[in-house]
Design a protein around this motif. Structure first.
Motif, PDB file in Angstrom:
ATOM      1  N   ARG A   9       0.926  -1.113   0.085  1.00  0.00           N
ATOM      2  CA  ARG A   9      -0.036  -0.036  -0.159  1.00  0.00           C
ATOM      3  C   ARG A   9       0.951   1.028  -0.089  1.00  0.00           C
ATOM      4  NH1 ARG A   9      -5.381  -1.285   2.339  1.00  0.00           N
ATOM      5  NH2 ARG A   9      -5.181  -3.604   3.067  1.00  0.00           N
ATOM      6  N   MET A  10       0.415   2.380  -0.682  1.00  0.00           N
ATOM      7  CA  MET A  10       1.264   3.759  -0.657  1.00  0.00           C
ATOM      8  C   MET A  10       1.415   4.013   0.903  1.00  0.00           C
ATOM      9  SD  MET A  10       1.805   4.682  -3.858  1.00  0.00           S
ATOM     10  CE  MET A  10       1.790   6.172  -3.853  1.00  0.00           C
ATOM     11  N   ASN A  11       0.349   3.975   1.489  1.00  0.00           N
ATOM     12  CA  ASN A  11       0.687   4.527   2.930  1.00  0.00           C
ATOM     13  C   ASN A  11       1.543   3.807   3.882  1.00  0.00           C
ATOM     14  OD1 ASN A  11      -1.395   2.399   3.174  1.00  0.00           O
ATOM     15  ND2 ASN A  11      -2.406   3.447   4.933  1.00  0.00           N
ATOM     16  N   MET A  12       1.928   2.354   3.159  1.00  0.00           N
ATOM     17  CA  MET A  12       2.816   1.613   4.123  1.00  0.00           C
ATOM     18  C   MET A  12       4.312   1.835   3.793  1.00  0.00           C
ATOM     19  SD  MET A  12       0.870   0.746   6.435  1.00  0.00           S
ATOM     20  CE  MET A  12       0.586  -1.126   6.968  1.00  0.00           C
ATOM     21  N   MET A  13       4.466   2.845   2.681  1.00  0.00           N
ATOM     22  CA  MET A  13       5.874   2.743   2.306  1.00  0.00           C
ATOM     23  C   MET A  13       7.078   3.287   3.228  1.00  0.00           C
ATOM     24  SD  MET A  13       7.480   2.010  -0.523  1.00  0.00           S
ATOM     25  CE  MET A  13       8.922   1.965  -0.841  1.00  0.00           C
ATOM     26  N   ASN A  14       6.812   4.061   4.062  1.00  0.00           N
ATOM     27  CA  ASN A  14       7.607   4.678   5.266  1.00  0.00           C
ATOM     28  C   ASN A  14       8.058   3.499   5.845  1.00  0.00           C
ATOM     29  OD1 ASN A  14       8.120   7.012   3.987  1.00  0.00           O
ATOM     30  ND2 ASN A  14       6.603   8.070   5.371  1.00  0.00           N
ATOM     31  N   ARG A  15       6.938   2.739   6.435  1.00  0.00           N
ATOM     32  CA  ARG A  15       7.120   1.465   7.275  1.00  0.00           C
ATOM     33  C   ARG A  15       7.979   0.249   6.594  1.00  0.00           C
ATOM     34  NH1 ARG A  15       1.696  -0.144  10.414  1.00  0.00           N
ATOM     35  NH2 ARG A  15       3.309  -1.759  11.010  1.00  0.00           N
ATOM     36  N   THR A  16       7.729   0.246   5.426  1.00  0.00           N
ATOM     37  CA  THR A  16       8.533  -0.796   4.436  1.00  0.00           C
ATOM     38  C   THR A  16       9.978  -0.259   4.350  1.00  0.00           C
ATOM     39  OG1 THR A  16       6.317  -1.269   3.130  1.00  0.00           O
ATOM     40  CG2 THR A  16       8.464  -1.981   2.252  1.00  0.00           C
ATOM     41  N   LYS A  17      10.069   0.960   4.075  1.00  0.00           N
ATOM     42  CA  LYS A  17      11.520   1.293   3.865  1.00  0.00           C
ATOM     43  C   LYS A  17      12.565   1.094   5.140  1.00  0.00           C
ATOM     44  CE  LYS A  17      10.738   5.416   2.665  1.00  0.00           C
ATOM     45  NZ  LYS A  17      10.889   6.848   2.290  1.00  0.00           N
ATOM     46  N   GLN A  18      11.571   1.569   6.310  1.00  0.00           N
ATOM     47  CA  GLN A  18      12.308   1.371   7.355  1.00  0.00           C
ATOM     48  C   GLN A  18      12.692  -0.107   7.937  1.00  0.00           C
ATOM     49  OE1 GLN A  18      13.491   3.914   9.755  1.00  0.00           O
ATOM     50  NE2 GLN A  18      14.756   2.062  10.555  1.00  0.00           N
ATOM     51  N   ALA A  19      11.558  -1.134   7.537  1.00  0.00           N
ATOM     52  CA  ALA A  19      11.739  -2.455   7.726  1.00  0.00           C
ATOM     53  C   ALA A  19      12.876  -2.984   6.973  1.00  0.00           C
ATOM     54  CB  ALA A  19      10.485  -3.240   7.422  1.00  0.00           C
ATOM     55  N   LEU A  20      13.143  -2.485   5.679  1.00  0.00           N
ATOM     56  CA  LEU A  20      14.200  -2.809   4.932  1.00  0.00           C
ATOM     57  C   LEU A  20      15.371  -2.681   5.406  1.00  0.00           C
ATOM     58  CD1 LEU A  20      12.633  -2.405   1.170  1.00  0.00           C
ATOM     59  CD2 LEU A  20      13.243  -4.585   2.114  1.00  0.00           C
ATOM     60  N   THR A  21      15.429  -1.494   6.018  1.00  0.00           N
ATOM     61  CA  THR A  21      16.714  -0.798   6.141  1.00  0.00           C
ATOM     62  C   THR A  21      17.249  -1.740   7.634  1.00  0.00           C
ATOM     63  OG1 THR A  21      16.422   1.471   5.489  1.00  0.00           O
ATOM     64  CG2 THR A  21      17.929   1.134   7.142  1.00  0.00           C
ATOM     65  N   ASP A  22      16.184  -1.823   8.490  1.00  0.00           N
ATOM     66  CA  ASP A  22      16.351  -2.507   9.655  1.00  0.00           C
ATOM     67  C   ASP A  22      16.693  -4.127   9.479  1.00  0.00           C
ATOM     68  OD1 ASP A  22      15.579  -0.373  11.108  1.00  0.00           O
ATOM     69  OD2 ASP A  22      13.981  -1.150  11.692  1.00  0.00           O
ATOM     70  N   ALA A  23      16.425  -4.742   8.160  1.00  0.00           N
ATOM     71  CA  ALA A  23      16.867  -6.128   7.803  1.00  0.00           C
ATOM     72  C   ALA A  23      17.958  -6.027   7.030  1.00  0.00           C
ATOM     73  CB  ALA A  23      15.787  -6.800   6.921  1.00  0.00           C
ATOM     74  N   GLY A  24      18.866  -5.001   7.143  1.00  0.00           N
ATOM     75  CA  GLY A  24      20.159  -4.788   6.303  1.00  0.00           C
ATOM     76  C   GLY A  24      20.107  -4.610   4.760  1.00  0.00           C
ATOM     77  N   VAL A  25      18.912  -4.201   4.563  1.00  0.00           N
ATOM     78  CA  VAL A  25      18.867  -3.820   2.903  1.00  0.00           C
ATOM     79  C   VAL A  25      18.651  -2.403   2.563  1.00  0.00           C
ATOM     80  CG1 VAL A  25      17.401  -4.277   1.151  1.00  0.00           C
ATOM     81  CG2 VAL A  25      17.519  -5.988   2.576  1.00  0.00           C
ATOM     82  N   ASP A  26      19.767  -1.854   2.245  1.00  0.00           N
ATOM     83  CA  ASP A  26      19.859  -0.466   2.037  1.00  0.00           C
ATOM     84  C   ASP A  26      19.456   0.161   0.779  1.00  0.00           C
ATOM     85  OD1 ASP A  26      20.486   0.174   4.697  1.00  0.00           O
ATOM     86  OD2 ASP A  26      22.499  -0.404   4.525  1.00  0.00           O
ATOM     87  N   ALA A  27      19.942  -0.979  -0.229  1.00  0.00           N
ATOM     88  CA  ALA A  27      19.613  -0.576  -1.536  1.00  0.00           C
ATOM     89  C   ALA A  27      18.549  -1.307  -2.320  1.00  0.00           C
ATOM     90  CB  ALA A  27      20.816  -1.169  -2.545  1.00  0.00           C
ATOM     91  N   PHE A  28      17.497  -0.510  -2.882  1.00  0.00           N
ATOM     92  CA  PHE A  28      16.199  -1.076  -3.232  1.00  0.00           C
ATOM     93  C   PHE A  28      15.584  -0.029  -4.313  1.00  0.00           C
ATOM     94  CE2 PHE A  28      15.410   0.508   0.738  1.00  0.00           C
ATOM     95  CZ  PHE A  28      14.238   1.528   0.459  1.00  0.00           C
ATOM     96  N   PHE A  29      14.586  -0.547  -4.925  1.00  0.00           N
ATOM     97  CA  PHE A  29      14.088   0.290  -6.003  1.00  0.00           C
ATOM     98  C   PHE A  29      12.252   0.434  -5.540  1.00  0.00           C
ATOM     99  CE2 PHE A  29      17.168  -1.313  -8.546  1.00  0.00           C
ATOM    100  CZ  PHE A  29      17.868  -0.202  -9.101  1.00  0.00           C
TER     101      PHE A  29
END
Length: 124
Positions: A9-29
């Motif tokens: 969902r569009m409104n979940m993008m900030n949470r998704t970015k933070q979750a990826l960063t916390d999981a060690g994924v800094d590079a994504f599209f």
């Protein structure tokens, strides 16, 4: 290596970015997209609308519309896939239709253009 493609969902993008960063994924599209899940449309009504029945077209109403989503794509080492998928699910799960979908696809190879590195070295 695996490619993880998450539709969220569009409104979940900030949470998704933070979750990826916390999981060690800094590079994504992240790309904007529109779509809908199969649960939002009655296939019989859709068939009727396709056949030109006006009643079926009217029944589709809002159910036939496309919803704004984000597609997040990341390539990660195979051993990190489970953790990354769990992080995306945790950030996006509300228990309601439209929470999203995650696809995991094998990646044959990758090349970092700047250095010429290939394989796993090109994504870390």
């Amino acid at each position: 290596m695996k490619e993880i493609i998450a539709v969220v969902r569009m409104n979940m993008m900030n949470r998704t970015k933070q979750a990826l960063t916390d999981a060690g994924v800094d590079a994504f599209f992240a790309n904007e997209a529109q779509g809908r899940g199969k649960g939002l449309v009655d296939s019989k009504v859709l068939e009727g609308a396709g056949a030109g029945y006006e009643e079926a077209v009217e029944l589709l109403g809002e159910r036939g519309k496309l919803y704004s989503k984000r597609i997040v794509t990341a390539v990660v080492p195979t051993e990190d896939v489970d953790d990354v998928v769990k992080a995306i699910v945790a950030a996006n799960k509300t228990g309601k239709p439209g929470d999203g979908k995650i696809f995991v696809v094998p990646v044959g190879d990758a090349v970092r253009v700047r250095t010429g590195e290939t394989g796993a070295a090109s994504i870390v």
